[in-house]
Design a protein around this motif. Structure first.
Motif, short mmCIF file in Angstrom:
data_model
loop_
_atom_site.label_atom_id
_atom_site.label_comp_id
_atom_site.label_asym_id
_atom_site.label_seq_id
_atom_site.Cartn_x
_atom_site.Cartn_y
_atom_site.Cartn_z
N GLU A 1 0.83 -1.21 0.00
CA GLU A 1 0.00 0.00 0.00
C GLU A 1 0.86 1.26 0.00
O GLU A 1 0.58 2.21 -0.74
N ASP B 1 2.50 1.60 -3.52
CA ASP B 1 1.54 1.96 -4.56
C ASP B 1 1.09 3.42 -4.45
O ASP B 1 1.04 4.14 -5.45
N LYS B 2 0.78 3.86 -3.24
CA LYS B 2 0.25 5.21 -3.08
C LYS B 2 1.33 6.27 -3.31
O LYS B 2 1.05 7.33 -3.91
N TYR C 1 -4.33 13.67 1.13
CA TYR C 1 -4.74 12.29 1.35
C TYR C 1 -4.56 11.87 2.81
O TYR C 1 -5.49 11.36 3.45
N SER D 1 -14.06 3.60 2.91
CA SER D 1 -13.54 2.56 2.03
C SER D 1 -12.14 2.17 2.45
O SER D 1 -11.27 3.04 2.71
N LYS D 2 -11.86 0.89 2.50
CA LYS D 2 -10.54 0.40 2.90
C LYS D 2 -9.48 0.86 1.92
O LYS D 2 -8.32 1.08 2.28
N LEU D 3 -9.88 1.04 0.67
CA LEU D 3 -8.95 1.44 -0.37
C LEU D 3 -8.37 2.82 -0.09
O LEU D 3 -7.21 3.10 -0.42
N LEU D 4 -9.17 3.69 0.52
CA LEU D 4 -8.74 5.06 0.78
C LEU D 4 -8.16 5.26 2.18
O LEU D 4 -7.62 6.32 2.48
N GLN D 5 -8.29 4.25 3.03
CA GLN D 5 -7.74 4.37 4.38
C GLN D 5 -6.23 4.28 4.36
O GLN D 5 -5.64 3.72 3.43
N ASN D 6 -5.61 4.81 5.38
CA ASN D 6 -4.15 4.83 5.45
C ASN D 6 -3.64 3.66 6.28
O ASN D 6 -3.65 3.71 7.50
N ASN D 7 -3.21 2.62 5.60
CA ASN D 7 -2.60 1.47 6.27
C ASN D 7 -1.15 1.28 5.83
O ASN D 7 -0.63 0.16 5.79
#
Length: 293
Positions: free
Chosen positions: A44, A47-48, A107, A117-123
Protein backbone atom coordinates in the motif's frame (compact mmCIF):
# COMPACT_ATOMS: atom_id res chain seq x y z
CA UNK A 1 23.80 15.13 -31.22
CA UNK A 2 20.72 14.43 -33.30
CA UNK A 3 18.07 17.20 -33.33
CA UNK A 4 16.25 15.60 -36.26
CA UNK A 5 13.52 13.00 -35.79
CA UNK A 6 14.85 9.45 -35.47
CA UNK A 7 11.73 7.90 -36.97
CA UNK A 8 7.98 8.36 -37.22
CA UNK A 9 5.09 6.51 -35.57
CA UNK A 10 1.69 6.98 -37.21
CA UNK A 11 3.09 10.03 -38.93
CA UNK A 12 4.32 11.61 -35.69
CA UNK A 13 8.07 12.35 -35.34
CA UNK A 14 9.99 10.68 -32.51
CA UNK A 15 13.10 12.50 -31.28
CA UNK A 16 16.08 11.31 -29.26
CA UNK A 17 15.20 13.97 -26.68
CA UNK A 18 11.77 12.44 -26.07
CA UNK A 19 13.19 8.92 -25.91
CA UNK A 20 15.76 9.97 -23.30
CA UNK A 21 13.07 11.66 -21.23
CA UNK A 22 10.87 8.56 -21.39
CA UNK A 23 13.76 6.25 -20.47
CA UNK A 24 14.68 8.52 -17.56
CA UNK A 25 11.16 8.60 -16.13
CA UNK A 26 10.74 4.83 -16.51
CA UNK A 27 14.15 4.17 -14.94
CA UNK A 28 13.23 6.50 -12.07
CA UNK A 29 10.04 4.61 -11.23
CA UNK A 30 11.66 1.19 -11.65
CA UNK A 31 14.33 2.22 -9.16
CA UNK A 32 11.73 3.59 -6.73
CA UNK A 33 9.70 0.37 -6.90
CA UNK A 34 12.81 -1.70 -6.19
CA UNK A 35 14.00 0.58 -3.39
CA UNK A 36 10.62 0.56 -1.64
CA UNK A 37 10.50 -3.23 -1.91
CA UNK A 38 14.08 -3.56 -0.66
CA UNK A 39 13.43 -1.28 2.32
CA UNK A 40 10.33 -3.28 3.27
CA UNK A 41 7.63 -0.73 2.34
CA UNK A 42 4.34 -2.58 2.25
CA UNK A 43 2.38 -2.77 -0.99
CA UNK A 44 0.00 0.00 0.00
CA UNK A 45 2.79 2.44 0.85
CA UNK A 46 4.64 1.72 -2.39
CA UNK A 47 1.54 1.96 -4.56
CA UNK A 48 0.25 5.21 -3.08
CA UNK A 49 3.64 6.94 -3.15
CA UNK A 50 4.16 5.88 -6.76
CA UNK A 51 0.65 6.87 -7.88
CA UNK A 52 1.03 10.32 -6.36
CA UNK A 53 4.49 10.43 -7.93
CA UNK A 54 3.04 9.80 -11.39
CA UNK A 55 0.54 12.63 -10.90
CA UNK A 56 3.33 14.92 -9.65
CA UNK A 57 5.54 14.02 -12.63
CA UNK A 58 2.79 14.91 -15.11
CA UNK A 59 2.10 18.20 -13.35
CA UNK A 60 5.83 18.89 -13.12
CA UNK A 61 6.22 18.54 -16.90
CA UNK A 62 3.33 20.94 -17.38
CA UNK A 63 4.86 23.47 -14.96
CA UNK A 64 8.23 23.15 -16.70
CA UNK A 65 6.53 24.46 -19.84
CA UNK A 66 4.65 27.16 -17.89
CA UNK A 67 7.83 28.49 -16.28
CA UNK A 68 9.68 28.73 -19.61
CA UNK A 69 6.67 30.42 -21.21
CA UNK A 70 6.59 32.88 -18.30
CA UNK A 71 10.28 33.68 -18.77
CA UNK A 72 9.61 34.33 -22.45
CA UNK A 73 6.71 36.63 -21.57
CA UNK A 74 8.76 38.61 -19.03
CA UNK A 75 11.46 39.09 -21.64
CA UNK A 76 9.05 40.13 -24.38
CA UNK A 77 5.57 41.05 -23.06
CA UNK A 78 4.54 42.37 -26.46
CA UNK A 79 4.50 38.82 -27.84
CA UNK A 80 1.92 37.82 -25.25
CA UNK A 81 1.91 34.72 -23.06
CA UNK A 82 2.09 31.54 -25.10
CA UNK A 83 2.40 28.07 -23.66
CA UNK A 84 4.96 26.19 -25.73
CA UNK A 85 6.78 22.88 -25.43
CA UNK A 86 10.09 24.38 -24.29
CA UNK A 87 10.79 23.43 -20.68
CA UNK A 88 12.97 24.48 -17.78
CA UNK A 89 14.00 21.96 -15.12
CA UNK A 90 13.38 24.16 -12.11
CA UNK A 91 9.80 24.74 -13.20
CA UNK A 92 9.31 20.98 -13.33
CA UNK A 93 10.99 20.44 -9.96
CA UNK A 94 8.96 23.14 -8.22
CA UNK A 95 5.71 22.00 -9.82
CA UNK A 96 6.37 18.31 -9.21
CA UNK A 97 7.46 18.62 -5.57
CA UNK A 98 4.70 21.10 -4.70
CA UNK A 99 1.95 18.99 -6.26
CA UNK A 100 3.29 15.84 -4.59
CA UNK A 101 3.25 17.47 -1.15
CA UNK A 102 -0.24 18.93 -1.68
CA UNK A 103 -1.78 15.63 -2.82
CA UNK A 104 0.08 13.61 -0.16
CA UNK A 105 -1.00 15.82 2.74
CA UNK A 106 -4.52 16.08 1.37
CA UNK A 107 -4.74 12.29 1.35
CA UNK A 108 -3.03 11.61 4.70
CA UNK A 109 -4.65 14.35 6.76
CA UNK A 110 -8.00 14.98 5.05
CA UNK A 111 -9.16 12.01 2.96
CA UNK A 112 -7.78 8.96 4.82
CA UNK A 113 -9.05 9.88 8.32
CA UNK A 114 -12.60 10.30 6.95
CA UNK A 115 -12.61 7.44 4.46
CA UNK A 116 -14.93 4.47 4.98
CA UNK A 117 -13.54 2.56 2.03
CA UNK A 118 -10.54 0.40 2.90
CA UNK A 119 -8.95 1.44 -0.37
CA UNK A 120 -8.74 5.06 0.78
CA UNK A 121 -7.74 4.37 4.38
CA UNK A 122 -4.15 4.83 5.45
CA UNK A 123 -2.60 1.47 6.27
CA UNK A 124 0.87 2.32 5.04
CA UNK A 125 3.81 1.05 7.09
CA UNK A 126 5.98 3.96 5.89
CA UNK A 127 5.65 7.72 6.04
CA UNK A 128 6.79 10.39 3.62
CA UNK A 129 9.79 10.91 5.88
CA UNK A 130 10.81 7.31 5.14
CA UNK A 131 10.51 7.90 1.39
CA UNK A 132 12.29 11.26 1.24
CA UNK A 133 15.82 9.74 1.32
CA UNK A 134 14.90 7.61 -1.71
CA UNK A 135 12.91 10.01 -3.90
CA UNK A 136 15.84 12.38 -4.72
CA UNK A 137 17.75 9.41 -6.14
CA UNK A 138 14.89 8.79 -8.56
CA UNK A 139 14.84 12.48 -9.48
CA UNK A 140 18.55 12.52 -10.35
CA UNK A 141 18.20 9.36 -12.47
CA UNK A 142 15.39 10.92 -14.52
CA UNK A 143 17.20 14.26 -14.70
CA UNK A 144 20.46 12.68 -15.89
CA UNK A 145 18.72 11.00 -18.82
CA UNK A 146 16.87 14.23 -19.48
CA UNK A 147 20.16 16.12 -19.80
CA UNK A 148 21.37 13.47 -22.22
CA UNK A 149 18.24 14.22 -24.20
CA UNK A 150 19.11 17.93 -24.11
CA UNK A 151 22.45 17.09 -25.70
CA UNK A 152 20.78 15.20 -28.53
CA UNK A 153 18.18 17.94 -28.93
CA UNK A 154 20.79 20.70 -29.05
CA UNK A 155 19.43 22.80 -26.19
CA UNK A 156 20.91 23.84 -22.82
CA UNK A 157 24.30 24.19 -24.51
CA UNK A 158 27.32 26.15 -23.32
CA UNK A 159 29.26 29.06 -24.78
CA UNK A 160 31.26 28.74 -27.97
CA UNK A 161 34.75 27.30 -27.46
CA UNK A 162 37.81 26.08 -29.34
CA UNK A 163 38.85 23.82 -26.45
CA UNK A 164 39.40 20.08 -27.00
CA UNK A 165 36.16 19.26 -25.19
CA UNK A 166 34.06 21.47 -27.45
CA UNK A 167 31.29 19.64 -29.32
CA UNK A 168 29.01 20.79 -32.12
CA UNK A 169 25.82 20.39 -30.11
CA UNK A 170 23.92 23.60 -30.78
CA UNK A 171 20.80 23.30 -32.92
CA UNK A 172 18.72 26.06 -34.46
CA UNK A 173 15.45 25.14 -36.10
CA UNK A 174 16.23 21.44 -35.71
CA UNK A 175 19.46 21.73 -37.72
CA UNK A 176 22.96 21.23 -36.33
CA UNK A 177 24.88 24.50 -36.81
CA UNK A 178 28.29 22.84 -36.51
CA UNK A 179 29.41 25.49 -34.00
CA UNK A 180 31.51 24.01 -31.19
CA UNK A 181 30.24 24.80 -27.71
CA UNK A 182 30.89 23.67 -24.14
CA UNK A 183 28.79 20.49 -23.74
CA UNK A 184 27.24 21.59 -20.46
CA UNK A 185 24.46 19.01 -20.95
CA UNK A 186 26.97 16.14 -20.84
CA UNK A 187 28.83 17.66 -17.89
CA UNK A 188 25.57 17.91 -15.97
CA UNK A 189 24.55 14.39 -17.02
CA UNK A 190 27.82 13.03 -15.58
CA UNK A 191 27.42 15.10 -12.41
CA UNK A 192 23.88 13.79 -11.88
CA UNK A 193 24.91 10.16 -12.31
CA UNK A 194 27.76 10.69 -9.84
CA UNK A 195 25.37 12.35 -7.37
CA UNK A 196 22.99 9.41 -7.86
CA UNK A 197 25.76 6.94 -6.97
CA UNK A 198 26.79 8.97 -3.91
CA UNK A 199 23.22 9.10 -2.56
CA UNK A 200 22.72 5.37 -3.18
CA UNK A 201 25.86 4.49 -1.23
CA UNK A 202 25.06 6.90 1.61
CA UNK A 203 21.50 5.62 1.98
CA UNK A 204 21.84 1.88 1.49
CA UNK A 205 25.26 1.43 3.10
CA UNK A 206 25.28 4.08 5.82
CA UNK A 207 21.51 4.64 6.39
CA UNK A 208 21.87 8.34 5.61
CA UNK A 209 18.38 9.82 5.76
CA UNK A 210 19.08 13.36 4.54
CA UNK A 211 19.52 12.73 0.84
CA UNK A 212 16.91 15.37 0.05
CA UNK A 213 19.00 18.02 1.78
CA UNK A 214 22.18 16.74 0.16
CA UNK A 215 20.55 16.76 -3.28
CA UNK A 216 19.20 20.29 -2.86
CA UNK A 217 22.56 21.72 -1.76
CA UNK A 218 24.72 19.77 -4.23
CA UNK A 219 22.55 20.41 -7.28
CA UNK A 220 21.87 24.02 -6.30
CA UNK A 221 25.60 24.79 -6.10
CA UNK A 222 26.36 22.86 -9.30
CA UNK A 223 23.60 24.54 -11.29
CA UNK A 224 24.59 28.00 -10.05
CA UNK A 225 28.16 27.45 -11.23
CA UNK A 226 27.42 25.70 -14.54
CA UNK A 227 25.18 28.60 -15.54
CA UNK A 228 28.32 30.69 -16.08
CA UNK A 229 29.35 28.27 -18.84
CA UNK A 230 25.89 28.06 -20.45
CA UNK A 231 24.87 30.22 -23.38
CA UNK A 232 21.32 28.99 -23.79
CA UNK A 233 19.40 32.16 -22.95
CA UNK A 234 16.25 31.49 -20.93
CA UNK A 235 15.03 35.01 -20.36
CA UNK A 236 15.68 37.74 -17.81
CA UNK A 237 14.29 37.26 -14.33
CA UNK A 238 16.45 38.89 -11.66
CA UNK A 239 19.09 41.47 -12.56
CA UNK A 240 22.62 40.08 -12.53
CA UNK A 241 21.73 36.39 -12.39
CA UNK A 242 19.89 33.93 -14.60
CA UNK A 243 16.51 32.48 -13.59
CA UNK A 244 18.18 29.14 -12.80
CA UNK A 245 20.77 30.82 -10.56
CA UNK A 246 17.97 32.51 -8.64
CA UNK A 247 16.23 29.20 -8.02
CA UNK A 248 19.58 27.56 -7.25
CA UNK A 249 20.15 29.93 -4.36
CA UNK A 250 16.71 29.15 -2.96
CA UNK A 251 17.35 25.41 -3.42
CA UNK A 252 20.58 25.57 -1.42
CA UNK A 253 18.79 27.46 1.37
CA UNK A 254 16.03 24.83 1.32
CA UNK A 255 18.63 22.05 1.50
CA UNK A 256 20.28 23.58 4.55
CA UNK A 257 16.89 24.08 6.20
CA UNK A 258 16.02 20.45 5.50
CA UNK A 259 18.84 19.16 7.71
CA UNK A 260 17.41 21.11 10.65
CA UNK A 261 13.84 20.11 9.79
CA UNK A 262 14.86 16.46 9.67
CA UNK A 263 16.63 16.63 13.03
CA UNK A 264 13.82 18.37 14.89
CA UNK A 265 10.70 17.29 12.97
CA UNK A 266 10.80 14.78 10.12
CA UNK A 267 12.86 12.25 12.07
CA UNK A 268 10.00 11.87 14.55
CA UNK A 269 7.55 10.83 11.82
CA UNK A 270 9.68 8.03 10.40
CA UNK A 271 8.13 4.55 10.78
CA UNK A 272 11.31 2.72 9.72
CA UNK A 273 9.74 -0.08 7.64
CA UNK A 274 13.22 -1.61 7.20
CA UNK A 275 13.21 -2.45 10.93
CA UNK A 276 9.75 -4.00 10.86
CA UNK A 277 9.11 -7.75 10.31
CA UNK A 278 10.13 -8.58 6.77
CA UNK A 279 7.33 -8.76 4.23
CA UNK A 280 9.39 -10.87 1.82
CA UNK A 281 11.84 -13.71 2.11
CA UNK A 282 15.16 -13.96 0.30
CA UNK A 283 13.52 -15.58 -2.70
CA UNK A 284 11.33 -12.51 -3.22
CA UNK A 285 8.08 -14.19 -2.18
CA UNK A 286 5.91 -12.85 0.54
CA UNK A 287 6.91 -14.11 3.96
CA UNK A 288 4.70 -14.62 6.96
CA UNK A 289 4.60 -11.64 9.23
CA UNK A 290 5.72 -12.20 12.80
CA UNK A 291 4.96 -9.88 15.68
CA UNK A 292 7.80 -7.64 16.74
CA UNK A 293 9.31 -8.33 20.13
Amino acid sequence: MHPQALFHIFGQPVYAYGICMAVGIIACFIFLMWAFWYRNFNEEASDKILIIGVVATAFGIFMAMVFQSLYNYIENPAAGFRLNTSMTFYGGLIGGVSSFLIVWNLYVFVIAPRAKSKLLQNNMNASLSDALPIIPIGITIAHAFGRLGCFFGGCCYGAETDAWYGIACQAIGGVNTGVKVVPTQLFECIFLFVLTAVMIVLYFKFNFNCNFGLYAIAYGIWRFLIEFARDDHRGDFVAGISPSQFWSILLVVLGIAYFFAYKYLFKRFMKHPELQPSLRNKGGEKAEETPAE
